[in-house]
Design an enzyme around this catalytic site. Structure first.
Site, PDB file in Angstrom:
ATOM      1  N   ARG A   3       0.807  -1.136   0.039  1.00  0.00           N
ATOM      2  CA  ARG A   3      -0.090   0.105   0.000  1.00  0.00           C
ATOM      3  C   ARG A   3       0.847   1.193   0.082  1.00  0.00           C
ATOM      4  O   ARG A   3       0.547   2.379   0.722  1.00  0.00           O
ATOM      5  CB  ARG A   3      -0.946  -0.149   1.164  1.00  0.00           C
TER       6      ARG A   3
ATOM      7  N   GLU B 164      -5.438   4.524   5.940  1.00  0.00           N
ATOM      8  CA  GLU B 164      -4.875   4.204   4.657  1.00  0.00           C
ATOM      9  C   GLU B 164      -5.538   5.688   3.703  1.00  0.00           C
ATOM     10  O   GLU B 164      -4.656   6.031   3.022  1.00  0.00           O
ATOM     11  CB  GLU B 164      -5.597   3.214   3.838  1.00  0.00           C
TER      12      GLU B 164
ATOM     13  N   SER C 176     -11.240   0.292   3.200  1.00  0.00           N
ATOM     14  CA  SER C 176     -10.446  -0.037   4.556  1.00  0.00           C
ATOM     15  C   SER C 176      -9.665   1.182   4.904  1.00  0.00           C
ATOM     16  O   SER C 176      -9.001   1.807   4.187  1.00  0.00           O
ATOM     17  CB  SER C 176      -9.134  -1.130   4.007  1.00  0.00           C
TER      18      SER C 176
END
Length: 375
Positions: free
Chosen positions: A184, A367, A263
């Protein structure tokens, strides 16, 4: 690491050798930004510019640079948490279009809707991004986050990213290696003010209409196959969409569980020492027979589940009594129930972070990108 290759960022001349003039981009002032995000949160931008070509994107960036105006890049808005006060500069919405397929090579303009692009590659019988079906947002955001799900990451198929270098004021082409992908994360996320993605190039696979080998146990179970098997591309895409919808991860304006950024926290990656301390906290809190999820991710590192941590810390599905709550379908998604503000969302996020830290000694990392706010 080799330097990225560069190309001329100026508009090409017409057939008579005269410079082409750019059409004026679409521009609004005191423009609401909440409708451009999947959270539907945030105040207005002082100025909103919508660019439909790479040249317009570059023009808007250069205008902001010349006038020393703060610049916010917006694609699909699926990974943004914007302050209730809004953004005091220029918000640049990238709405470029371009889907070019040459055999197994794919090039996408940054503004292409990602879910549509995945569907078209599946229809073309090409494998490599089929597990990323249903992920909201635009193609240009995928290399920034190294978007991934169900055992696939875009870093496994991206060959090059064409971007505008805002420091050297030129268009550059970066190889997969130069993008410095990790979980990520990427060069673009590490240096958010240095590059604006214009185009993304992929190398897909022609496996006779079959998917890449299934790498995720949940997907294999849903399909009734073994990890490592291949299945028809369309079957895998539909299965992934059903799995995501069951978790509120496919956009639906009528379902407040999807008024989120997907998320909200990344899965923590721990050193061996950190994981041992975490394991001891789990045993102390939940009992010696409870085992936390553990996924080796390289020599000396283990990834665990943020969703598991949140749930075991007491923040179950639907947690919260205010206008911002945990999704009723998935503990990893924080949601706007319709009347929330960004501060409502952040208050919930901070409560979750503090609770997980107190319970297990792990600090969760958000995130989504925050604009004018922080946890």
């Amino acid at each position: 690491m080799a330097a990225p290759t560069a190309s001329d960022a100026r508009p090409r001349p017409d057939r008579r050798g005269r410079p082409r003039t750019l059409e004026p981009v679409q521009e609004l002032h005191d423009a609401p930004l909440a409708p451009l995000t999947t959270f539907r949160l945030g105040g207005p931008a002082a100025r909103l510019v919508t660019a439909t070509t790479d040249a317009e994107v570059i023009q808007a960036i250069r205008d902001a640079d010349v006038t020393a105006t703060p610049l916010l890049i917006i694609g699909g808005g699926s990974n943004l948490v914007i302050s209730d006060k809004g953004f005091p500069g220029t918000a640049l919405r990238i709405a470029t279009k371009g889907f070019e397929l040459d055999g197994t090579k794919l090039e996408l303009a940054a503004g292409e809707v990602w879910t549509d692009a995945v569907e078209r590659t599946v229809e073309a019988g090409l494998a490599g991004i089929e597990c990323l079906a249903g992920i909201p947002g635009c193609a240009g955001a995928t290399p920034i986050q190294n978007v991934g799900a169900y055992g696939q990451d875009v870093s496994s198929t991206i060959t090059e990213v064409v971007a505008y270098d805002t420091i050297d004021h030129r268009v550059v082409t970066l190889t997969n290696e130069q993008c410095d992908f990790s979980y990520r994360h990427s060069l673009f996320k590490r240096l958010p003010d240095s590059y604006v993605v214009l185009r993304v190039r992929f190398q897909l696979e022609d496996a006779g209409g079959l998917s890449t080998p299934i790498a995720y146990a949940e997907t294999a179970r849903a399909l009734g196959v073994e990890v490592g098997d291949r299945v028809p591309l369309a079957t895998l895409r539909e299965t992934v969409l059903k799995l995501r919808a069951g978790k509120g991860m496919v956009l639906d304006p009528e379902d407040h569980d999807t008024w989120s950024a997907g998320s909200f926290f990344t899965n923590p990656i721990l050193t061996n020492e950190e994981f041992s301390a975490f394991h001891a906290r789990v045993a102390e809190r939940l009992g010696p027979d409870v085992k936390a999820p553990a996924f080796p991710v390289g020599d000396g590192f283990t990834k665990t589940s943020a969703a598991w941590l949140i749930d075991k810390a007491g923040f179950t599905k639907g947690y919260g009594s205010g206008p911002a709550r945990i999704s009723t379908k998935h503990t990893l998604a924080l949601t706007n129930r319709g009347e929330a503000t960004t501060e409502d969302l952040l208050a919930l996020a901070r409560e979750v972070v503090a609770g997980v830290r107190d319970a297990f000694g792990i600090t969760l990392v958000n995130e989504p990108v925050t604009v004018g706010v922080s946890l």
